[in-house]
Design a protein around this motif. Sequence first.
Motif, short mmCIF file in Angstrom:
data_model
loop_
_atom_site.label_atom_id
_atom_site.label_comp_id
_atom_site.label_asym_id
_atom_site.label_seq_id
_atom_site.Cartn_x
_atom_site.Cartn_y
_atom_site.Cartn_z
N ALA A 91 0.85 -1.21 0.00
CA ALA A 91 0.00 0.00 0.00
C ALA A 91 0.88 1.25 0.00
O ALA A 91 0.56 2.25 -0.68
N ASP A 92 1.98 1.21 0.74
CA ASP A 92 2.91 2.35 0.75
C ASP A 92 3.43 2.61 -0.66
O ASP A 92 3.52 3.76 -1.11
N ALA A 93 3.80 1.52 -1.37
CA ALA A 93 4.33 1.68 -2.74
C ALA A 93 3.26 2.23 -3.67
O ALA A 93 3.54 3.09 -4.53
N ALA A 94 2.02 1.76 -3.48
CA ALA A 94 0.92 2.22 -4.34
C ALA A 94 0.68 3.72 -4.17
O ALA A 94 0.25 4.40 -5.11
N ALA A 95 0.95 4.23 -2.97
CA ALA A 95 0.70 5.65 -2.68
C ALA A 95 1.96 6.50 -2.84
O ALA A 95 1.90 7.73 -2.64
N CYS A 96 3.07 5.88 -3.20
CA CYS A 96 4.36 6.58 -3.17
C CYS A 96 4.45 7.67 -4.24
O CYS A 96 4.07 7.47 -5.39
N THR A 97 5.01 8.81 -3.82
CA THR A 97 5.28 9.90 -4.77
C THR A 97 6.72 10.39 -4.58
O THR A 97 7.03 11.57 -4.78
N ARG A 98 7.60 9.49 -4.16
CA ARG A 98 8.97 9.89 -3.85
C ARG A 98 9.79 10.29 -5.07
O ARG A 98 10.83 10.92 -4.93
N CYS A 99 9.38 9.84 -6.25
CA CYS A 99 10.08 10.28 -7.46
C CYS A 99 9.06 10.53 -8.56
O CYS A 99 7.88 10.21 -8.40
N GLU A 100 9.52 11.04 -9.68
CA GLU A 100 8.57 11.46 -10.72
C GLU A 100 7.92 10.29 -11.45
O GLU A 100 6.96 10.48 -12.18
N LEU A 101 8.39 9.07 -11.21
CA LEU A 101 7.79 7.92 -11.91
C LEU A 101 6.32 7.73 -11.54
O LEU A 101 5.56 7.16 -12.30
N HIS A 102 5.94 8.22 -10.36
CA HIS A 102 4.54 8.02 -9.95
C HIS A 102 3.57 8.70 -10.92
O HIS A 102 2.45 8.25 -11.11
N ALA A 103 4.05 9.77 -11.58
CA ALA A 103 3.16 10.55 -12.44
C ALA A 103 2.78 9.78 -13.71
O ALA A 103 1.72 10.01 -14.28
N GLY A 104 3.65 8.86 -14.14
CA GLY A 104 3.37 8.17 -15.40
C GLY A 104 2.89 6.74 -15.25
O GLY A 104 2.65 6.06 -16.25
N ARG A 105 2.71 6.28 -14.03
CA ARG A 105 2.37 4.86 -13.86
C ARG A 105 0.85 4.64 -13.93
O ARG A 105 0.08 5.53 -13.55
N HIS A 106 0.44 3.45 -14.39
CA HIS A 106 -0.94 3.04 -14.17
C HIS A 106 -1.10 2.63 -12.71
O HIS A 106 -2.10 2.90 -12.07
N GLN A 107 -0.11 1.92 -12.24
CA GLN A 107 -0.10 1.46 -10.85
C GLN A 107 1.34 1.06 -10.49
O GLN A 107 2.14 0.79 -11.38
N ALA A 108 1.62 1.05 -9.22
CA ALA A 108 2.91 0.53 -8.79
C ALA A 108 2.86 -1.00 -8.93
O ALA A 108 1.84 -1.62 -8.66
N VAL A 109 3.97 -1.58 -9.39
CA VAL A 109 4.05 -3.04 -9.54
C VAL A 109 4.94 -3.53 -8.41
O VAL A 109 6.17 -3.41 -8.47
N PHE A 110 4.33 -4.06 -7.38
CA PHE A 110 5.05 -4.31 -6.14
C PHE A 110 5.83 -5.62 -6.19
O PHE A 110 7.03 -5.68 -5.93
N GLY A 111 5.13 -6.72 -6.50
CA GLY A 111 5.80 -8.02 -6.50
C GLY A 111 4.76 -9.11 -6.57
O GLY A 111 3.57 -8.88 -6.35
N SER A 112 5.20 -10.32 -6.89
CA SER A 112 4.25 -11.44 -6.92
C SER A 112 5.01 -12.74 -6.70
O SER A 112 6.22 -12.81 -6.91
N GLY A 113 4.26 -13.75 -6.28
CA GLY A 113 4.87 -15.06 -6.09
C GLY A 113 4.74 -15.53 -4.66
O GLY A 113 3.84 -15.12 -3.92
N HIS A 114 5.67 -16.38 -4.29
CA HIS A 114 5.68 -17.02 -2.98
C HIS A 114 6.17 -16.01 -1.94
O HIS A 114 7.31 -15.54 -2.03
N ILE A 115 5.33 -15.66 -0.98
CA ILE A 115 5.70 -14.54 -0.09
C ILE A 115 6.30 -14.98 1.24
O ILE A 115 6.68 -14.14 2.04
N GLU A 116 6.35 -16.29 1.47
CA GLU A 116 6.91 -16.74 2.76
C GLU A 116 8.20 -17.50 2.54
O GLU A 116 8.20 -18.66 2.15
N ALA A 117 9.30 -16.83 2.74
CA ALA A 117 10.63 -17.42 2.63
C ALA A 117 10.80 -18.28 1.38
O ALA A 117 11.11 -19.47 1.45
N PRO A 118 10.60 -17.67 0.19
CA PRO A 118 10.80 -18.45 -1.04
C PRO A 118 12.28 -18.82 -1.21
O PRO A 118 13.15 -18.20 -0.59
N ASP A 119 12.51 -19.81 -2.03
CA ASP A 119 13.92 -20.16 -2.31
C ASP A 119 14.63 -18.97 -2.96
O ASP A 119 15.78 -18.70 -2.65
#
Length: 274
Positions: A91-119
């Motif tokens: 949620a922090d990344a989705a709301a982030c405006t720390r750099c100018e990239l936020h102005a051109g994004r459709h959405q922040a792409v945070f991450g995907s996959g296995h979230i608990e200690a993946p290999d």
Amino acid sequence: MTVHEQFNTLTPIQMAWLQELGIDRRLLQTSFNASDESASRADSAESKVTKYPTPVRNVDEQVARRSAVMPAAPADVKPVQLSPDLAGLQADAAACTRCELHAGRHQAVFGSGHIEAPDWMVIGEAPGDQDDQLGLPFQGPAGQLLQAVFDASGLSSESSFYYTNAVKCRPRGGRVPRKEEMDACLPFLHAQINQVRPRAILVLGWLAAQALLQQKGSIEQLRERTHVYAASYGQVPVIVTYHPAALLLRGRHKAQVWRDMHLARSLKSNGQES
Ligand code: URA
């Protein structure tokens, strides 16, 4: 398992991939025996692998034996207050405006996959066009090639993965992210690693590698060795390889990526990830 033994147990898809590279089993065995430059680089990669003791569960034991690189925050990164859990961080990344990239994004792409200690946590550079549309990393051609590499090398059948990028928002027009954009996003990556707690990290391309490891150097200087990332939960081995987009442009790097996948698989067989 030595390189030679591994080549003797290749699956049909692995062989097909090697044939696509123009390398068959006979040629590989010749090249790994030869004294030309590529063979000696392959041999040096192998010697780095085989000198690790087995099994090793504590990466600390390895640190004295190879060059470890500890990440440090760049001096000019603005401090940021981030949520203490992964959903909050997203949620922090989705709301982030720390750099100018936020102005051109459709959405922040945070991450995907296995979230608990993946290999593996796989860290790319920045989301592409399709990733920006879908909100997931590695959805386009680079992701498809990456998956083919993991399948062909045998890494995907034995490992769980979490995918993210050094920069969470797509640079307009697909340009390379700027240093200030990489720096602004770095606290998210560090926090994400400490939340997801991967057992090992695979970094794609020199830009993401330099950001994570805070180390200058070309991709050639950063590959073929195991770096160490000092996470809050312990020391995490880091392997650097070419970005799949570089492979799409320059097929000659595929043989080097094959060697990097061999190094990555050797971490698991040497017990560092378990
Ligand atoms: N898609 C991503 O998510 N990352 C890359 O580095 C390239 C494409």
